[in-house]
Design a protein around this motif. Structure first.
Motif, short mmCIF file in Angstrom:
data_model
loop_
_atom_site.label_atom_id
_atom_site.label_comp_id
_atom_site.label_asym_id
_atom_site.label_seq_id
_atom_site.Cartn_x
_atom_site.Cartn_y
_atom_site.Cartn_z
N ARG A 136 59.50 11.20 88.59
CA ARG A 136 58.13 11.23 89.15
C ARG A 136 57.13 11.65 88.08
O ARG A 136 55.98 11.23 88.09
CB ARG A 136 58.06 12.19 90.34
CG ARG A 136 58.71 11.63 91.61
CD ARG A 136 58.32 12.43 92.83
NE ARG A 136 58.97 13.74 92.87
CZ ARG A 136 60.17 13.97 93.40
NH1 ARG A 136 60.84 12.97 93.96
NH2 ARG A 136 60.69 15.16 93.39
N MET A 137 57.56 12.50 87.12
CA MET A 137 56.63 13.01 86.10
C MET A 137 56.48 12.08 84.90
O MET A 137 55.50 12.17 84.17
CB MET A 137 57.13 14.38 85.61
CG MET A 137 57.01 15.48 86.63
SD MET A 137 57.38 17.09 85.89
CE MET A 137 59.13 16.97 85.62
N ALA A 138 57.46 11.22 84.68
CA ALA A 138 57.45 10.37 83.48
C ALA A 138 56.33 9.34 83.54
O ALA A 138 56.04 8.80 84.60
CB ALA A 138 58.80 9.69 83.33
N SER A 185 50.63 15.23 82.09
CA SER A 185 51.25 13.91 82.10
C SER A 185 50.87 13.13 80.84
O SER A 185 49.72 13.14 80.42
CB SER A 185 50.76 13.16 83.35
OG SER A 185 51.29 11.87 83.37
N GLY A 186 51.81 12.47 80.22
CA GLY A 186 51.53 11.67 79.02
C GLY A 186 52.72 11.59 78.10
O GLY A 186 53.82 12.03 78.44
N PRO A 187 52.50 11.01 76.91
CA PRO A 187 53.61 10.76 75.99
C PRO A 187 54.37 12.00 75.52
O PRO A 187 55.57 11.93 75.28
CB PRO A 187 52.93 10.06 74.80
CG PRO A 187 51.62 9.61 75.28
CD PRO A 187 51.22 10.50 76.40
N ALA A 213 64.99 4.27 82.86
CA ALA A 213 66.25 4.86 82.37
C ALA A 213 66.68 6.01 83.29
O ALA A 213 67.87 6.14 83.61
CB ALA A 213 66.07 5.37 80.94
N ILE A 214 65.72 6.82 83.72
CA ILE A 214 66.07 7.95 84.60
C ILE A 214 66.56 7.41 85.95
O ILE A 214 67.56 7.88 86.48
CB ILE A 214 64.86 8.90 84.79
CG1 ILE A 214 64.42 9.51 83.46
CG2 ILE A 214 65.22 10.03 85.77
CD1 ILE A 214 63.12 10.31 83.52
N VAL A 273 59.31 15.64 76.16
CA VAL A 273 59.87 16.89 76.71
C VAL A 273 60.94 16.57 77.76
O VAL A 273 62.04 17.14 77.75
CB VAL A 273 58.74 17.77 77.31
CG1 VAL A 273 59.30 18.94 78.10
CG2 VAL A 273 57.81 18.27 76.21
N ILE A 274 60.62 15.64 78.64
CA ILE A 274 61.56 15.23 79.70
C ILE A 274 62.83 14.65 79.07
O ILE A 274 63.95 14.97 79.47
CB ILE A 274 60.91 14.19 80.64
CG1 ILE A 274 59.80 14.84 81.48
CG2 ILE A 274 61.94 13.51 81.53
CD1 ILE A 274 58.93 13.86 82.25
#
Ligand SMILES: [Fe+2]
Length: 244
Positions: free
Chosen positions: A32-34, A92-94, A42-43, A99-100
């Motif tokens: 949800r955050m990506a 939110s962002g690149p 991929a997740i 980090v994720i």
């Protein structure tokens, strides 16, 4: 002693069951955050694989006449808590995508280690069907980690370096497309110009080989779980006489 080793495997399987369930919840939040569609995909792919992996562990428990119980994997709890804390520090962002990805890679590395050990133990106990199922999960974890590493190195890193580096709180909820090209940041431009050799300055006496290599990025992925060197004769394994 064989029974003790089998009990050890069951404890490891219970730990893995807890780890997978925690990782699943973490990945659902991460998806949800990506921002990057590639990372999101991929997740989501690994979320589906993880559901299958949990199902496979359930099958193993049934085959071994046991239940997953309520064991909590403390290592995965730490990884998941850290992933949430670190993600919470970024908009939110690149950069959040990097980090994720880093958190997910740590989780995959832990799982690779855990499944590698379980494959080795199940092999030693000659539990062939269990070994086969665990090897399948191990291969999926290794593929996921490799995919994340490749994505971080290419697409995600490029997007993060091209980002202006300023996280505007007002824009925190915006779904900035990961592929949007931005002007190079000031920091990056400065770094690039500093890297150019200046004609006025004599070159440094420091040999270029002194620069640390990218060893940090080298993956420490262990090889698929193979039994370690045997100290005794292979024919001395009592498990061979047990019908499974
Ligand atoms: Fe995984």
């Amino acid at each position: 002693m064989e029974d003790d080793v089998e009990k050890l495997l069951i404890e490891q399987l219970k730990d893995a069951f807890s780890a997978e369930k925690q990782a699943l919840r973490c990945m659902q939040q991460s998806a949800r955050m990506a921002s990057s569609p590639l990372l999101k995909m991929a997740i989501e792919t690994h979320i589906e694989e993880t559901k299958d992996q949990i199902g496979r562990l359930d099958e193993i428990f049934q085959a071994m006449n046991t239940k997953p119980g309520r064991k909590l994997c403390l290592a995965m709890k730490g990884l998941v808590d850290e992933a949430a804390a670190e993600a919470g520090e970024h908009e939110s962002g690149p950069v959040l995508d990097l980090v994720i990805t880093a958190s997910m890679q740590r989780i995959e590395h832990y799982e690779i280690s855990a499944y590698g050990t379980m494959v080795m133990t199940a092999e030693a106990l000659e539990l062939q069907p269990v070994t086969k199922v665990l090897q399948q999960t191990l291969a999926e974890e290794q593929q996921t980690e490799a995919k994340l590493a490749q994505m971080a190195k290419t697409e995600l890193m490029t997007s993060a370096l091209e980002d202006d580096g300023e996280e505007d709180p007002d824009q925190s909820s915006s779904s900035r497309p990961a592929s949007s090209k931005r002007a190079p940041s000031k920091a990056r431009s400065a770094k690039q110009s500093a890297a150019k050799p200046s004609a006025a300055k004599p070159s440094s006496a420091k040999p270029s080989s002194a620069k640390p290599s990218s060893a940090k990025s080298a993956s420490a992925t262990p090889a698929p779980g193979k039994p370690g060197p045997k100290t005794g004769s292979s024919s001395s394994r009592p498990a061979a006489r047990r019908a499974r």
